[in-house]
Design a protein around this motif. Structure first.
Motif, PDB file in Angstrom:
ATOM      1  N   GLU A  78       0.803  -1.223   0.000  1.00  0.00           N
ATOM      2  CA  GLU A  78       0.000   0.000   0.000  1.00  0.00           C
ATOM      3  C   GLU A  78       0.838   1.277   0.000  1.00  0.00           C
ATOM      4  N   CYS A  84      -8.379   2.590   2.470  1.00  0.00           N
ATOM      5  CA  CYS A  84      -8.268   2.091   1.088  1.00  0.00           C
ATOM      6  C   CYS A  84      -9.648   1.729   0.535  1.00  0.00           C
ATOM      7  N   VAL A 127      -0.997   5.212   7.103  1.00  0.00           N
ATOM      8  CA  VAL A 127      -0.307   4.384   6.121  1.00  0.00           C
ATOM      9  C   VAL A 127       1.172   4.204   6.457  1.00  0.00           C
ATOM     10  N   SER A 179       2.709  -3.230  -7.024  1.00  0.00           N
ATOM     11  CA  SER A 179       1.488  -2.458  -6.765  1.00  0.00           C
ATOM     12  C   SER A 179       1.494  -1.131  -7.518  1.00  0.00           C
ATOM     13  N   LEU A 229      -5.407  -1.231  -3.378  1.00  0.00           N
ATOM     14  CA  LEU A 229      -4.324  -1.309  -2.405  1.00  0.00           C
ATOM     15  C   LEU A 229      -4.733  -2.014  -1.111  1.00  0.00           C
ATOM     16  N   SER A 230      -6.043  -2.201  -0.896  1.00  0.00           N
ATOM     17  CA  SER A 230      -6.506  -2.831   0.349  1.00  0.00           C
ATOM     18  C   SER A 230      -6.068  -4.287   0.461  1.00  0.00           C
TER      19      SER A 230
END
Length: 389
Positions: free
Chosen positions: A221, A288, A313, A351, A371-372
């Motif tokens: 993430e 997210c 984050v 990612s 991104l979760s």
């Protein structure tokens, strides 16, 4: 010890100064697009080249056990100087796509001798309260990451080169400061023998494996979120016909994560690193999932939501590093931290590139939900008992 009170600020300042190189390319992304002729795909291209370099560097450093076999302060200074040189290549008048890629790749490679080695140096000084020390140290990394966006947002000069010049000089200053002011720590236990299979053996340690997987979920993430903050703000501006200054707000959103790393370090002294890391990962994961809603909010609430996301984050990062360092033998702390960084940043490249691809597939306001996946998998790993510290 009195020495410790002096040592930590020096490490923090040096870490901040040197890691300011990380997003120097992204902060001047619009100028680089004009200079190279590349389109918006350069967002993933510029950051991923740094990440690839960092991965190669951490892999080399981990396999050769550089941080455990040689003086960490010397390694830090050497890499800071070389990273500054690579960053300064962006000042060249005629820069091709290949030159841009190699310059950022080299910067990333030598950052492998700065970020994890800085954490190794902190671990050599702080056997107790390492979560607090790393909270400040990773906080410095986060602020260093955000700093180029501040320089660009302040428009100190019409020439974007001011960002590159300042960050390169900062790196030289940081490397020299740490080398001359921070000797080898009292808890340093150097490895005298090269053990090429040491990294693989670390994954047989249950607590190391759980902390590492949690960190990998966090890394899925973190850098993708940071890289696409300017894009998110520009998207919001286009939807609502607003004029939010994206460089300044990108700085604030990322920088708040630096503050939360330090605060989380203090909280970890009472609650433990595991609880701080788990809570942060859970909250960032929820943000997210709910992120598409943010783009329909008034600008003040949109910015508050992203600022909260910037806080959560990053705040788990130093605590995962603490769990990793505490799970392995003293003589392998540097190798463990470097190896986990290597794998974590490899995951971040995936990612980032998938998020870049996702732009052409879904509505831009939905890209962050992807991104979760990282927080969910990280939380599942942390649920499996152990990691009580």
């Amino acid at each position: 010890m009195k020495q410790n009170h002096f040592i930590l600020p020096v490490i923090i300042i040096s870490q901040f100064a040197c890691t300011s190189l990380w997003f120097a390319g992204n902060a001047v992304i619009d100028d680089l697009i004009l200079k190279t002729g590349l389109g918006t795909e350069i967002i993933g291209y510029v950051l991923s080249s740094v990440q690839i370099g960092f991965i190669i560097g951490t892999l080399v450093f981990a396999l050769l056990m550089i941080a455990d076999r040689y003086s960490p302060s010397k390694v830090f200074m050497t890499c800071a100087f070389l990273a500054a040189f690579c960053n300064a290549v962006l000042l060249a008048k005629d820069i091709t796509n290949a030159t841009l890629f190699l310059a950022r790749l080299g910067t990333g490679f030598f950052l492998a001798g700065i970020y994890p080695v800085g954490m190794k140096i902190a671990a050599d000084y702080y056997e107790q309260g390492l979560g607090k020390a790393l909270g400040y140290l990773v906080g410095a990394l986060v602020l260093g990451t955000a700093f180029p966006h501040l320089l660009q947002g302040l428009e100190l000069s019409e020439e974007y080169t001011i960002v590159i010049k300042i960050t390169s000089l900062l790196s030289i200053f940081g490397g020299a400061s740490l080398f001359f002011l921070v000797p080898n720590g009292p808890y340093r236990k150097p490895s005298k023998v090269l053990q090429l299979r040491a990294g693989i053996a670390l994954f047989r340690i249950p607590d190391f494996k759980k902390a590492a997987v949690g960190y990998f979920g966090h890394m899925w993430e973190l850098y993708a979120f940071w890289a696409f903050i300017p894009f998110a703000i520009k998207t919001y501006n286009s939807i609502h016909n607003s004029q939010l200054p994206f460089s300044i707000w990108t700085f604030f959103i990322i920088a708040l994560g630096g503050v939360s790393c330090a605060i989380g370090g203090h909280i970890s002294l009472k609650l433990g690193s595991r609880k701080v890391a788990t809570a942060s990962l859970l909250l960032s994961g929820l943000l997210c999932i709910t992120s598409p809603i943010f783009f329909n909010l008034p600008s003040s609430l949109f910015l508050i939501a992203f600022c909260l996301w910037g806080i959560f984050v990053a705040s788990d990062s130093p605590q995962f590093s603490t769990l990793v360092a505490n799970a392995v033998p003293l003589q392998l702390k540097g190798t463990a931290l470097t190896l986990v960084n290597c794998i974590g940043f490899s995951i971040s490249i995936i990612s980032i590139q998938l998020l870049t691809y996702w732009l052409d597939v879904v509505d831009p306001s939905y890209i962050f939900t992807f991104l979760s996946i990282g927080p969910i998998l990280g939380l599942l790993a942390m649920r499996k008992g152990g990691l009580n510290k």
